[in-house]
Design an enzyme around this catalytic site. Structure first.
Site, mmCIF file in Angstrom:
data_model
loop_
_atom_site.group_PDB
_atom_site.id
_atom_site.type_symbol
_atom_site.label_atom_id
_atom_site.label_comp_id
_atom_site.label_asym_id
_atom_site.label_seq_id
_atom_site.Cartn_x
_atom_site.Cartn_y
_atom_site.Cartn_z
ATOM 1 C CG ASN A 11 -17.935 45.773 43.664
ATOM 2 O OD1 ASN A 11 -17.662 45.604 42.336
ATOM 3 N ND2 ASN A 11 -17.072 46.106 44.260
ATOM 4 C CB SER A 14 -18.665 42.337 45.694
ATOM 5 O OG SER A 14 -19.813 42.272 45.265
ATOM 6 N N GLY A 68 -19.557 44.151 48.991
ATOM 7 C CA GLY A 68 -18.978 43.751 49.884
ATOM 8 C C GLY A 68 -18.614 44.794 50.463
ATOM 9 N N GLY A 70 -15.746 46.526 51.028
ATOM 10 C CA GLY A 70 -14.946 47.936 49.766
ATOM 11 C C GLY A 70 -15.931 49.155 49.369
ATOM 12 C CB THR A 71 -19.054 48.202 47.727
ATOM 13 O OG1 THR A 71 -18.205 46.831 47.113
ATOM 14 C CG2 THR A 71 -20.301 49.325 46.241
ATOM 15 C CB THR A 95 -14.282 38.179 49.924
ATOM 16 O OG1 THR A 95 -14.530 38.295 48.965
ATOM 17 C CG2 THR A 95 -14.295 37.232 50.827
ATOM 18 C CG ASP A 217 -20.700 54.366 72.887
ATOM 19 O OD1 ASP A 217 -19.401 54.485 71.336
ATOM 20 O OD2 ASP A 217 -19.761 53.757 73.896
ATOM 21 C CE1 TYR A 219 -14.453 57.923 74.383
ATOM 22 C CE2 TYR A 219 -16.724 58.604 74.529
ATOM 23 C CZ TYR A 219 -15.256 58.764 75.211
ATOM 24 O OH TYR A 219 -15.531 59.917 76.062
ATOM 25 C CD GLU A 274 -11.006 47.494 49.297
ATOM 26 O OE1 GLU A 274 -10.779 48.459 48.286
ATOM 27 O OE2 GLU A 274 -11.719 46.825 49.544
#
Length: 299
Positions: A11, A14, A68, A70-71, A95, A217, A219, A274
């Site tokens: 990206n 970014s 970042g 988002g990518t 960022t 794990d 969770y 995002e």
């Protein structure tokens, strides 16, 4: 040297622009350690011509993500659906780079290549919310929209400081959210103003928000915030972040592997920073769904 086949999702928009001067170095270093590389920019990834699915179908050795959070999130939407999923390497060009921090990936490109060359792999759980996936954080409610509403030009100029500036703007002008409810094993948490689902134990620069870490794990952590006045909610939020209060009347923590969320139409969902649109509000954990270069274990 035997070559390994790898895809790079890049990206170029970014984070701060100066970081991208290291991208040619990254390509050279990966080639030097034996990877035959195919490079695609993130805007070239779509359902009709999808290099991620090709890499999975042909069982390539790795998929590297240079961008970042988002990518990373856009990449895993395709990757998570595949039966064979190559090892994932993340180069933090964004960022905030929350997932890279979670995996203890170095900021220096050469150091990241060294981690990949060492072959250190960690299995990582994946979260699924409706028909969308996330690898680090899901959130909705008061102030949860800061990451995707902060203007790109501010992020490019100021980096993480841009989020702080937008935080104070939202704090002054946005009221706490409408009621959110969560059904966990027939126990209902209601009148919530904000929730965070976290694969790790930190948010942004605030480390060790929760004492224990989670990654493989089955969770995730869930933090819920009861609806109250703006000032009181903010006070308890910072008290929790700074470990100044054990009061659980407003802020509660639990671990979950599935839950049903009831979100008012006025509230948007944040997945890995995002804005996300989902077809249902059911959350589940996909245990050890991805193998990632790096280690988030405490050493």
């Amino acid at each position: 040297m035997s070559h390994k086949q790898a895809l790079i999702i890049y990206n170029p928009l970014s984070g701060k622009r100066k970081k991208h001067s290291a991208f040619p170095i990254l390509l050279n270093k990966l080639s030097e350690i034996g990877y035959h590389l195919t490079v695609n920019e993130i805007n070239e990834v779509n359902n009709m011509n999808n290099p991620i699915r090709k890499a999975c179908t042909q069982k390539w050795d790795a998929i590297f993500i240079a961008g970042g959070d988002g990518t990373v999130n856009q990449t895993i939407q395709f990757l998570a659906e595949e039966e064979f999923r190559p090892n994932i390497g993340v180069f933090p060009f964004g960022t905030s780079n929350e997932f890279a921090k979670f995996m203890r990936v170095p900021n220096n490109i050469i150091d990241v290549v060294s981690v990949i060359e060492s072959g250190c792999i960690t299995p990582v759980d994946l979260g699924k919310f409706g028909n969308r996936y996330f690898i680090n954080i899901a959130a909705a409610g008061w102030l949860a929209d800061i990451t995707y509403e902060t203007p790109p030009f501010l992020k490019s100029k100021f980096g993480e400081l841009a989020y702080c500036l937008y935080f104070f703007k939202k704090l002054l002008f946005k009221k706490p959210s409408d009621n959110i409810s969560i059904n966990i094993s027939d126990t209902v948490f209601s009148d919530l103003s904000l929730f965070l689902i976290m694969n790790g134990n930190s948010v942004g620069p605030l480390e060790r928000l929760i004492d224990e870490k989670i990654c493989d794990d089955g969770y995730f952590h869930l933090l819920t915030y009861k609806k109250t006045t703006r000032i009181k909610l903010l006070f308890h939020l910072f008290a929790k972040l700074l470990n100044l209060s054990k009061d659980l009347s407003i802020i509660q923590h639990t671990k979950i592997n599935e839950a049903d969320f009831m979100l008012p139409e006025s509230i948007s969902l944040n997945l890995d920073g995002e804005l996300a649109s989902v077809n249902s509000s059911y959350f589940q954990v996909l245990p050890q769904h991805l193998n990632v270069f790096g280690s988030n274990k405490n050493n």
